[in-house]
Design a protein around this motif. Structure first.
Motif, mmCIF file in Angstrom:
data_model
loop_
_atom_site.group_PDB
_atom_site.id
_atom_site.type_symbol
_atom_site.label_atom_id
_atom_site.label_comp_id
_atom_site.label_asym_id
_atom_site.label_seq_id
_atom_site.Cartn_x
_atom_site.Cartn_y
_atom_site.Cartn_z
ATOM 1 N N THR A 33 0.800 -1.237 0.000
ATOM 2 C CA THR A 33 0.000 0.000 0.000
ATOM 3 C C THR A 33 0.825 1.276 0.000
ATOM 4 O OG1 THR A 33 -0.094 0.160 2.426
ATOM 5 C CG2 THR A 33 -1.787 -1.190 1.334
ATOM 6 N N SER A 34 2.138 1.199 0.251
ATOM 7 C CA SER A 34 2.958 2.365 0.552
ATOM 8 C C SER A 34 2.371 3.062 1.784
ATOM 9 C CB SER A 34 3.057 3.309 -0.642
ATOM 10 O OG SER A 34 4.158 4.197 -0.457
ATOM 11 N N ASP A 35 2.681 4.350 2.002
ATOM 12 C CA ASP A 35 2.200 5.021 3.216
ATOM 13 C C ASP A 35 0.717 5.377 3.132
ATOM 14 O OD1 ASP A 35 4.713 5.184 4.691
ATOM 15 O OD2 ASP A 35 5.344 6.548 3.103
ATOM 16 N N ILE A 36 0.274 5.746 1.929
ATOM 17 C CA ILE A 36 -1.119 6.153 1.710
ATOM 18 C C ILE A 36 -1.583 5.537 0.400
ATOM 19 C CG2 ILE A 36 -2.661 8.109 1.253
ATOM 20 C CD1 ILE A 36 -0.797 9.837 2.948
ATOM 21 N N VAL A 37 -2.821 5.127 0.339
ATOM 22 C CA VAL A 37 -3.389 4.594 -0.903
ATOM 23 C C VAL A 37 -4.674 5.355 -1.223
ATOM 24 C CG1 VAL A 37 -4.577 2.740 0.355
ATOM 25 C CG2 VAL A 37 -4.216 2.519 -2.098
ATOM 26 N N ASP A 78 3.876 12.260 9.194
ATOM 27 C CA ASP A 78 2.791 11.402 9.660
ATOM 28 C C ASP A 78 1.825 11.168 8.499
ATOM 29 O OD1 ASP A 78 0.659 10.147 10.844
ATOM 30 O OD2 ASP A 78 0.469 11.557 12.515
ATOM 31 N N PRO A 79 1.615 9.897 8.094
ATOM 32 C CA PRO A 79 0.690 9.637 6.974
ATOM 33 C C PRO A 79 -0.697 10.216 7.188
ATOM 34 C CG PRO A 79 1.966 7.667 7.478
ATOM 35 C CD PRO A 79 2.272 8.669 8.556
ATOM 36 N N THR A 120 -4.817 5.830 4.923
ATOM 37 C CA THR A 120 -3.460 5.501 5.335
ATOM 38 C C THR A 120 -3.288 3.989 5.240
ATOM 39 O OG1 THR A 120 -4.039 5.219 7.672
ATOM 40 C CG2 THR A 120 -3.465 7.445 6.936
ATOM 41 N N TRP A 121 -2.046 3.529 5.337
ATOM 42 C CA TRP A 121 -1.811 2.089 5.190
ATOM 43 C C TRP A 121 -2.528 1.300 6.285
ATOM 44 C CZ3 TRP A 121 0.525 -0.607 9.127
ATOM 45 C CH2 TRP A 121 1.217 0.133 10.082
ATOM 46 N N GLU A 122 -2.670 1.898 7.482
ATOM 47 C CA GLU A 122 -3.374 1.203 8.559
ATOM 48 C C GLU A 122 -4.860 1.072 8.246
ATOM 49 O OE1 GLU A 122 -1.806 3.957 11.542
ATOM 50 O OE2 GLU A 122 -1.174 2.185 12.671
ATOM 51 N N GLU A 123 -5.435 2.128 7.696
ATOM 52 C CA GLU A 123 -6.851 2.102 7.344
ATOM 53 C C GLU A 123 -7.125 1.158 6.174
ATOM 54 O OE1 GLU A 123 -7.812 6.765 8.594
ATOM 55 O OE2 GLU A 123 -7.288 6.229 6.542
ATOM 56 N N ALA A 124 -6.117 0.961 5.317
ATOM 57 C CA ALA A 124 -6.313 0.135 4.137
ATOM 58 C C ALA A 124 -6.246 -1.359 4.437
ATOM 59 C CB ALA A 124 -5.258 0.475 3.077
ATOM 60 N N MET A 125 -5.754 -1.722 5.620
ATOM 61 C CA MET A 125 -5.678 -3.136 5.965
ATOM 62 C C MET A 125 -7.082 -3.730 6.053
ATOM 63 S SD MET A 125 -2.560 -3.659 8.678
ATOM 64 C CE MET A 125 -3.342 -2.760 9.997
#
Length: 400
Positions: A61-65, A234-235, A253-258
């Motif tokens: 995802t990189s840092d942001i998708v 910060d992403p 963000t990458w955390e939200e995209a999980m």
């Protein structure tokens, strides 16, 4: 009150000095090993979680998708979007991707996965897949070859594969790809990559120009845009800037995209960690409780004499709690020494897992929290047997 504490500490120090050194050292060793066990599993789980997070950012995802809106399949006018995104403060680079479903075939073996197109110049600044090429070369702009993940290439022995594969293709082999739009192409495999991420290694890539040829037109859409932030940014802050700059698509963000499945896996790790902590504390309470129960029974007559000469139950109990806290203190210090030795060892020799090399994470906050839990467990284990003995009749206790 202070005088009572001094008397308790005096009685505890005399009991420790007169007690067997071997027994005291063994008790300290028990606490050290319990503390190490409490920290070690938590550190391994933390290392595994960190590895997964790094793989998600570096390869998926990189840092942001940036994704299309819920009711859309693609992002339109992606060139304009890239220009806007690359001007946002905190953005290092953005890379557009376009995925199209396809079936890959080679000598009777087939795999159905999306084929993803990107601009190689942008991709090398956004993900680290180019650093994980194990055979051949990474894609170049305008390439008509294909880049495959190790799990797609597979092994000649299908029993070694996690998923359906092409049966052990190698660089230079030609494979047939039938796209969902009906176009069939034959590609020479230019490179194979292995990131040890199950999700990333089950992907296949072609150049943006090759996808234009497959679609029969210049493609101006994308199924996602990956954004790498400037180091230290910060992403979440950069995400808000993207929205402020007029990015109307779904930004995560990458955390939200999980996915929820991955989030549930992380929660499972946390549950395992908490269970391990609880078991370690129970072991500490049981072992120390048994040791001090035997000790108080053997010193029953001494406790009776102390009560007879006017020493209160509170002071006697305090002396036993002080003894066990002495063992806890030196056991915890010894445990910290062991943990730091393990830290140096695992930093040089990471644990090899199928999905990557894990370096256990030993966090000071976690150590101090576990020290506090172990102190409470130790104090409880020392308090209970002393409290039970001091409740006995003084004459019965003096008789032993």
């Amino acid at each position: 009150m202070l005088s009572g504490i001094r008397v308790s500490l005096f009685l505890a120090s005399r009991a420790i000095l007169r007690g067997g050194r071997i027994g005291t050292l063994l008790n300290i060793l028990i606490i050290a090993m319990v503390f190490t066990n409490m920290i070690l599993l938590s550190a391994i789980i933390g290392g595994a979680v960190n590895l997964f997070h790094e793989q998600t950012v570096d390869y998926i995802t990189s840092d942001i998708v940036i994704k299309p809106d819920q009711d859309e399949r693609t992002i339109l006018n992606v060139d304009e979007l890239l220009e806007r995104v690359n001007r946002v403060p905190g953005v290092s680079r953005a890379s557009a991707r376009y995925a199209l479903g396809a079936t890959l075939g080679y000598k009777g073996s087939s795999v159905s996965i999306p084929i993803t197109a990107f601009n190689p110049r942008d991709e090398v600044e956004v993900t680290r897949i180019h650093t994980r090429v194990i055979e051949g070369d990474f894609l170049s702009p305008g390439d008509d070859g294909i880049l495959l993940g190790q799990l797609v290439a597979g092994h000649e022995d299908s029993g070694l594969d996690f998923y359906d594969s092409l049966g052990g293709v190698a660089v230079g082999d030609s494979i047939t790809v039938m796209y969902a739009n009906g176009v069939s192409r034959e590609y020479r495999i230019k490179g194979l990559f292995s990131t040890k991420s199950y999700q990333a290694d089950y992907m296949a890539f072609i150049s943006w120009e090759e996808m234009n040829a497959v679609l029969g037109t210049r493609n101006t859409g994308a199924t996602e845009v990956l954004v790498r932030t400037v180091s230290g940014e910060d992403p979440l802050v950069v995400k808000m800037r993207l929205l402020t700059f007029g990015v109307q698509e779904r930004v995560e963000t990458w955390e939200e995209a999980m996915t929820q499945i991955i989030a549930d896996s992380m929660e499972t790790f946390s549950i395992i960690d908490r269970i391990s902590l609880a078991v370690s504390l129970i072991i500490a309470i049981v072992v120390i409780g048994i040791v001090f129960t035997i000790k108080t029974i053997n010193q029953r007559r001494q406790i009776g004499i102390q009560k007879a000469i006017g020493i209160s139950n509170r002071i006697i109990i305090g002396s036993y709690v002080a003894q066990v806290l002495f063992i806890w203190l030196f056991g915890s210090l010894a445990g910290m020494v062991v943990v730091n030795l393990l830290l140096f060892y695992f930093s040089a020799n990471p644990l090899e897992f199928p999905d990557g090399d894990v370096v256990p994470v030993f966090e000071m906050a976690t150590m101090l929290e576990n020290v506090a839990w172990l102190a409470a467990a130790s104090a409880l284990a020392g308090f209970l047997p002393a409290w039970r003995i001091t409740r006995e009749n003084t004459l019965d206790a003096m008789r032993g």
